[in-house]
Design an enzyme around this catalytic site. Structure first.
Site, PDB file in Angstrom:
ATOM      1  N   ASP B  41      24.117  19.761 -74.982  1.00  0.00           N
ATOM      2  CA  ASP B  41      23.185  18.774 -75.527  1.00  0.00           C
ATOM      3  C   ASP B  41      21.778  19.330 -75.342  1.00  0.00           C
ATOM      4  OD1 ASP B  41      21.958  16.549 -76.468  1.00  0.00           O
ATOM      5  OD2 ASP B  41      22.653  15.181 -74.912  1.00  0.00           O
ATOM      6  N   ASP B 138      21.871  18.437 -82.612  1.00  0.00           N
ATOM      7  CA  ASP B 138      21.494  19.026 -81.316  1.00  0.00           C
ATOM      8  C   ASP B 138      22.595  18.944 -80.271  1.00  0.00           C
ATOM      9  OD1 ASP B 138      21.369  16.310 -80.988  1.00  0.00           O
ATOM     10  OD2 ASP B 138      19.525  16.313 -79.829  1.00  0.00           O
ATOM     11  N   GLU B 139      23.825  18.753 -80.706  1.00  0.00           N
ATOM     12  CA  GLU B 139      24.947  18.679 -79.758  1.00  0.00           C
ATOM     13  C   GLU B 139      26.144  19.418 -80.328  1.00  0.00           C
ATOM     14  OE1 GLU B 139      26.108  14.746 -77.996  1.00  0.00           O
ATOM     15  OE2 GLU B 139      24.489  14.077 -79.283  1.00  0.00           O
TER      16      GLU B 139
END
Lengths: 82, 424
Positions: B41, B138-139
């Protein structure tokens, strides 16, 4: 804060291991020497690419440049103003 | 006791597993080893990308937000220094400015830049394992089962991955490692920013039990409220709650809640692209409107964007949904299913506009409009269209094809239908 400029500019660039990197550009009668490229990324305009560079000069002034592959033109997109 | 059974993952894949009735331990008969899942993350992703680009902003409160002039004035991302002032994503920029007047506000979301950085992240992750599932911009989940011989124990791999991301992109991330996706995601959230957390099998219950149910991935406020009425506040209380009661209350989701609270998650890391279930676009309008001509112009613009994506992806869709928000923020959606699937902007527009006209009240103006298409199927166009079908094909199909070719070559904004709003 960012200030939009969006003006065509003249840029001198070098190719390093196949990567095009701007080294200096002329804007408003000034020749600005690029000291540091802080970020670069690509976007697409149809089948052509747009290459974006965030750069700083020796005085830590910030500029965002874009090279449009379709028209082989450079633009100054943004500057940073306090 | 949980009976062993196959579970259908939302990808459609049937995953075989069994659960020990005594220990609740999950066993994967098809998996030679216990899975090791890593969740990455990125820390305050958008704000960190901007800080990397503007080094003088490092460590300062930085807020990335939508453009208030386009009436999208909400916080999209806040740096950790800004979060210390109570600033959160989704908050209005006005409220954020009140909380932290000296913060640096970067207005306008540079989606393409973040997507580019995200694509570079995925390339880095693939240097560690081919099993990478991007979960959001974003993960990502990585299945690192069996990677020990190449990169060392999972903790060592996690450390190397963090170092590589920092060295190549100048960004920090939080990494969680556990036997399942659910627990890996939980692990990455336990020690942010710049954390590296491992949840070993023997500590799962001890870590899970005291957690508030809302900390479990997928339990939102409304589910938490219902659980609270049942006297369930922590994952431990949920884990020991009779699964039959949960099933009666929540249906199939009840069983899923029980599994989750017990740390059981057999969903695999899916490295291929996950098929889209729907495609849509929406826009907050520069000013509130109620003129049907303006509504038509916007809906044709949105329908063109949706149809272009459908054709690009090779899909046809049957259900057209109109999303609308009035000036008082009351929102609603209306859908209609058409007899034959389509990828034509005019077919989509026709339905969306009809639905919109039924909702123009003359009392309340419209603030936001959205169009989406669902019930997608693959467009398998025959090389020669059988004659009986010709009449059903949109007569504009050749024009769409030419417009698509022009857009492919010169970009999306170079051509549009007369009367359609262009969205920059």
């Amino acid at each position: 804060m960012d200030q939009e400029i969006n003006q065509p500019i003249e840029v001198m660039a070098v190719f390093e291991r196949g990567i095009m990197l701007p080294v200096r550009f002329r804007w408003n009668g000034r020749v600005i020497k690029i000291a540091h490229i802080t970020s670069r990324w690509r976007t697409n305009e149809g089948r052509f690419r747009k290459k974006h560079y965030s750069v700083m000069n020796q005085n830590s002034e910030f500029f965002q440049l874009t090279y449009k592959e379709r028209t082989s033109e450079w633009f100054l997109n943004k500057i940073w103003v306090e | 006791m949980i009976a062993p059974r196959p579970m259908k993952h939302n990808s459609g894949e049937i995953i075989k597993y069994s659960v020990s009735p005594k220990t609740n331990e999950v066993r994967f008969p098809d998996h030679p080893k216990e899975p090791v899942i890593l969740h990455v993350d990125m820390d305050a992703f958008f704000a960190s990308v901007e800080q990397k680009e503007r080094p003088w902003l490092a460590g300062k409160p930085v807020i990335v937000g939508g453009d208030p002039q386009k009436r999208c004035g909400v916080v999209t991302a806040a740096s950790y220094a800004a979060r210390e002032y109570g600033i959160k994503a989704g908050m209005s920029l006005l409220a954020a400015r009140r909380l932290c007047p000296h913060a640096v506000f970067l207005i306008g979301i540079h989606g393409e830049k973040y997507e580019y950085v995200s694509s570079r992240l995925v390339k880095i992750f693939r240097q560690f394992t081919p099993q990478v599932e991007p979960y959001s911009i974003d993960e990502a989940f990585l299945d690192i089962t069996g990677c020990e011989r190449l990169f060392g124990p999972p903790m060592e791999l996690g450390r190397k991955l963090k170092e590589k991301v920092k060295a190549e992109l100048g960004l920090s991330c939080s990494v969680g490692i556990a036997p399942s996706k659910l627990l890996a995601k939980l692990a990455s959230s336990l020690n942010k920013p710049n954390g590296l957390t491992i949840i070993p099998k023997e500590k799962i219950r001890a870590i899970l039990n005291p957690l508030d149910v809302t900390e479990l991935c997928g339990i939102g406020r409304s589910t938490a409220k219902v659980l609270s009425h049942l006297g369930i506040h922590t994952a431990g209380e949920l884990a020991s709650y009779p699964v039959e009661v949960l099933k009666r209350k929540f249906g199939i989701v009840g069983e899923w809640l029980h599994f989750m609270a017990n740390g059981i998650d057999c969903s695999p890391v899916i490295s291929g692209a996950i098929p889209d279930k729907s495609m849509g676009h929406s826009r907050t309008l520069p000013r509130d409107i109620d003129d049907p001509k303006q509504i038509a112009s916007i809906l044709l613009g949105l329908s063109s964007l949706v149809a272009r994506r459908l054709r690009k992806g090779g899909f046809l869709g049957r259900t057209i949904t109109l999303r609308l928000r009035y000036s008082d923020f009351f929102s609603l959606t209306r859908s209609e299913t058409i007899p034959r699937p389509t990828d034509s902007e005019h077919a989509i527009f026709k339905v969306a506009f009809k639905l919109a006209l039924g909702l123009v009240s003359g009392i309340r103006k419209i603030r936001l409009l959205g169009v989406s298409v669902s019930q997608l199927i693959r467009d398998e166009k025959p090389l020669q269209i059988p004659l009986p079908l010709v009449e059903y094909r949109d007569k504009r199909e050749e024009v769409y094809s030419v417009m698509d070719r022009i857009r492919d070559k010169f970009g999306e904004d170079v051509i549009r239908w007369g009367g359609a709003t262009v969205f920059g």
